[in-house]
Structure formats: structure tokens, C-alpha cells
Motif scaffolding. Sequence first.
Motif: not given
Length: 262
Positions: A29-38
Amino acid sequence: MNYASGVANFDPNEASNSDIRAVARVGQICALFGPRVVELTAADVAERTGLNRTTAYRYCASMTAAGILERGTRRGTFALGGLMLELGIRALGRQRIVEIAGPHLRKLSTDARMTAVLSVRGAQGPVVTLVEEDTSRQVVVTVHPGTKLDASAAQTHVYLAYADEAVMDLVAAGMSPAERARLDSEVYAARRQGYSVARHSGGLFAVAAPVFDEKGLCATVALLGAGDIAELSAAIELLVATATTLTSELGAPADSAPTADE
């Protein structure tokens, strides 16, 4: 009597496996987030992980209570929480490469007249950490810090050139045989040459080289550009020289340094 019966039926191995699956799911779940997915909703998490919505929401709520996530700015969304920020800062603080790379990246960007990038090893590949943009040209090619680079990136090819087969299989999961063969070829070339060149749509390209410390590969450094890449020899020499200097400053063995084999 009921308590004794419950203890008798308790399987510690089953509980252990359940705990491991839960930890793995939190990481996923944590890995789903990124610069374009906040920010993500529980429905987003369910769709991208294969969980049902109720279970996805329970995970998000529990992770929020633990500080791993926090409520997003939009109703019903979640974002990475303060605990993740603290842990990320601590993890980067342990990487000496981040401390020493700044001046070298600035010089590389100036000398090559291209954007210079440092990425460190993430769980599933390189993660962009430092960026020195080249603003001397009309078109600025850049990437955001925190970006998880995909299998098409030159820095990923370099990363995989020094990774074990399990990591390669993880990155290549879901690829067609032709796509896997292409990736294998790029990775082999990166290991043989000491650098990787990747061409992207719109005339963009990147060239990357490895940086080592006493434990092995610790980072990759890259140059990003656009236009004609027919004459990249000078940029490659600058890039490899920078990677070699960083490797030396980190105290890696001399034979770890990359060499440009053209």
C-alpha cells in the motif's frame, strides 16, 4: 474450558504467516504513493492491490492510526503520514552518497549542459533523490525527486545489472517474452559497458552509470537530455568520471568503479 480449547487449537505458524502477509500488504500500500500519486481512496487501494474495499479501508484506517498514513486533503482520501516522512529522512541520512553527491551533480550538469540525477536503491528499483536541472537550454528535461523509475529507465538497467535474479524477476513481472528479452539485453549491455543509454518518446534520452560503496551498488547517476544523441561520447565520459569519483569518495574497492567501454 473455552480458553484452554482455544489455546490448544492455536497454530503459531499460521499466525506468523498471517502477520507476514499483513506486513507485506502494508508495504504494498505504501508503494502505491509517489510524486504524482499523493492521495488515494480506499477504493483506489482496493483496485490496485486486489483487496476488497472493506479490507482496503480497514488497512488504511489502521495505518492512519499508526501514523503510516494520514487523511488526505480530499474527502475520503489517504496520504503518506508523518511516520513515513521521519523514517524516509532517517534512511536518507544513513546514505553518505546523498551527503556528498550535490557538488558533483552540479558540476556534471554544468559541464555536460544536461540535467544530472542521483537515484538511490529502493525496494523495487531506483528512486530519484537529487536533481540538478540544466537551465542553459530552451527545453529543460527533468524528473521529480521521489520518482520510482520503471523498467525503461537507464538507471533501472544499471541497477538491475548489479542485482540478483530475484530482483530482475520482480521488475520484469507481467512483461511479455519480447519485453523481457529486451530488458535482459539492456541490462547485459549496462553491465558490459559500465553505463546504460535509454531512448524515450519525444526525443528524450538518458544515460546512467553505477556508484558503489563498500557494500556494492548504492546509487546510480544519470544525465537527461533531448534531441540528437548521435554524439554522446563526451557526456558519457563526464558521467562515468563523476560516478568513479563518487565511488572513490565512498571508499569502494578500486575495481568497483565503472569504465566506459565504447
